[in-house]
Scaffold this active site. Sequence first.
Site, PDB file in Angstrom:
ATOM      1  N   ASP A  31      23.145 -26.387 -14.195  1.00 50.53           N
ATOM      2  CA  ASP A  31      24.465 -26.772 -13.696  1.00 50.53           C
ATOM      3  C   ASP A  31      25.543 -25.996 -14.446  1.00 50.53           C
ATOM      4  O   ASP A  31      25.294 -25.455 -15.517  1.00 50.53           O
ATOM      5  CB  ASP A  31      24.686 -28.276 -13.796  1.00 50.53           C
ATOM      6  CG  ASP A  31      24.134 -28.858 -15.078  1.00 50.53           C
ATOM      7  OD1 ASP A  31      23.619 -29.979 -15.058  1.00 50.53           O
ATOM      8  OD2 ASP A  31      24.233 -28.166 -16.116  1.00 50.53           O
ATOM      9  N   ASP A  57      29.177 -26.209 -16.028  1.00 50.34           N
ATOM     10  CA  ASP A  57      30.315 -27.015 -16.439  1.00 50.34           C
ATOM     11  C   ASP A  57      31.506 -26.105 -16.696  1.00 50.34           C
ATOM     12  O   ASP A  57      31.355 -24.992 -17.198  1.00 50.34           O
ATOM     13  CB  ASP A  57      29.984 -27.812 -17.701  1.00 50.34           C
ATOM     14  CG  ASP A  57      28.850 -28.802 -17.458  1.00 50.34           C
ATOM     15  OD1 ASP A  57      28.650 -29.188 -16.288  1.00 50.34           O
ATOM     16  OD2 ASP A  57      28.165 -29.165 -18.425  1.00 50.34           O
ATOM     17  N   ASP A  98      28.057 -30.034 -29.668  1.00 48.88           N
ATOM     18  CA  ASP A  98      26.966 -30.314 -30.608  1.00 48.88           C
ATOM     19  C   ASP A  98      26.458 -29.101 -31.385  1.00 48.88           C
ATOM     20  O   ASP A  98      26.502 -29.072 -32.608  1.00 48.88           O
ATOM     21  CB  ASP A  98      25.817 -31.072 -29.915  1.00 48.88           C
ATOM     22  CG  ASP A  98      25.359 -30.466 -28.597  1.00 48.88           C
ATOM     23  OD1 ASP A  98      25.866 -29.383 -28.233  1.00 48.88           O
ATOM     24  OD2 ASP A  98      24.482 -31.059 -27.934  1.00 48.88           O
TER      25      ASP A  98
END
Length: 412
Positions: free
Chosen positions: A54, A56, A125
Amino acid sequence: MQPKVYLVSDHEINSNLIDADALYILKKLREAGFIAYLVGGSVRDLLVNKVPKDFDISTSARPEQIKALFTRSCILIGRRFRLAHIRFGHKIIEVSTFRSGDNESDLILQDNQWGTPEQDVLRRDFTVNGLFYDPTDHSIIDYVGGWEDIHKNVLRTIGDAESRFKQDPVRMIRLLKFRARFGFQIAPEARQALINCREEILKSSQARILEEVLRMLESGASAPFFNLLKESGLLKLLFSKLAHFLAGEKGKELMLLLTAADKIHSLDRKNVMDRSVLGGCLIFPLLQKELQSEYLDRKQTPHMGDIILSTGTVIKDFELDSFSQLPRRLTAAIASILATQYRLTPPSGKRHHHPKILKHKDFPLALEFLKLRAMVDKSLIEVYQSWRDSYRQYERQSDRRGQNHHQNPHRG
Ligand code: ATP
Ligand code: MG
């Protein structure tokens, strides 16, 4: 801080892999005067030459401004994290506004503080997940050293590893997920932090843990992931029944089922198996062991009623010892798939073809599970093929009669 910028001549990103709708959103945002980049997993995947799942997008546009640009195809979601989802048919592209946030604090208090592109990546992260891709000139914008780490195959937290893990313990699971999926090495300080913070995992949200684990079952790298979970000690904290089982002599059988699922997923990334089939891989070997010790070792053959009871008990025991509870619908489907295995391959060894079970709504899933078993145990190939052929025939017949047989996830 000035970011490092890597130009189109520095990398070999195949821009054909970038989703056309994502490019359209980026263009439209830019034409309206906003900054807009691809961010996170898709940039990482492009750099390692994998097809991103996907795309983003991060932008300087606020949620309401995104909504105004994309009108009806855009919905704003989330109370804490306000995000825009832009819909193209079945596909959804997530567009989020650059955010700031305190990196080192134990609690994320305000999630909707808008920020700069730099602040936005500093809350992410790992360095490999902290890169922007600017489609105007195909450059990569790097505030966190992610470029170098991707090229050195290293997983490093953005900021101090221990505080980042304490702040959100799910990141420890994500660390192992990326190690399993890409074979990246874990930087020494992150490795140490994982040891030190292991127990913090119990403070995280059980739903998020479950989601990461289920996503890994679909990833094509589930076997190495569960191995890493086991080695890190996280599995014992989260799914102790499973950890115990994997440590035992039959543990390998479970791993082989996962490896079979991984093989199917890596051959065809679009044809992801149902979560009930994948969850079944975790529970079937436990059920086999239970039936072995309760019946077969005592020279008894369990009847279907016994098998259904044992299936229920094994699933309940599994859940009792687990940090995350499986949704009721999922366990019901797993139970049905697993119990059906004993109709497809009866413990008595006698095989009857009951045409009735072909009509059961979970039959295609049970058949898919049998396929995984046959990939592990070659002696089951013939019985699998025979059920598969019966099912195909049943499908053709009901097609002819104009009946609507259930959706079959199992073609080919
Ligand atoms: P996948 O290919 O599995 O989707 P991903 O990196 O895209 O991997 P997502 O869960 O889709 O993972 O998250 C998108 C991005 O959001 C990540 O790349 C990362 O930058 C950021 N992110 C996700 N989870 C966290 C977290 N727990 N803490 C900080 N940043 C996160
Ligand atoms: Mg993603």
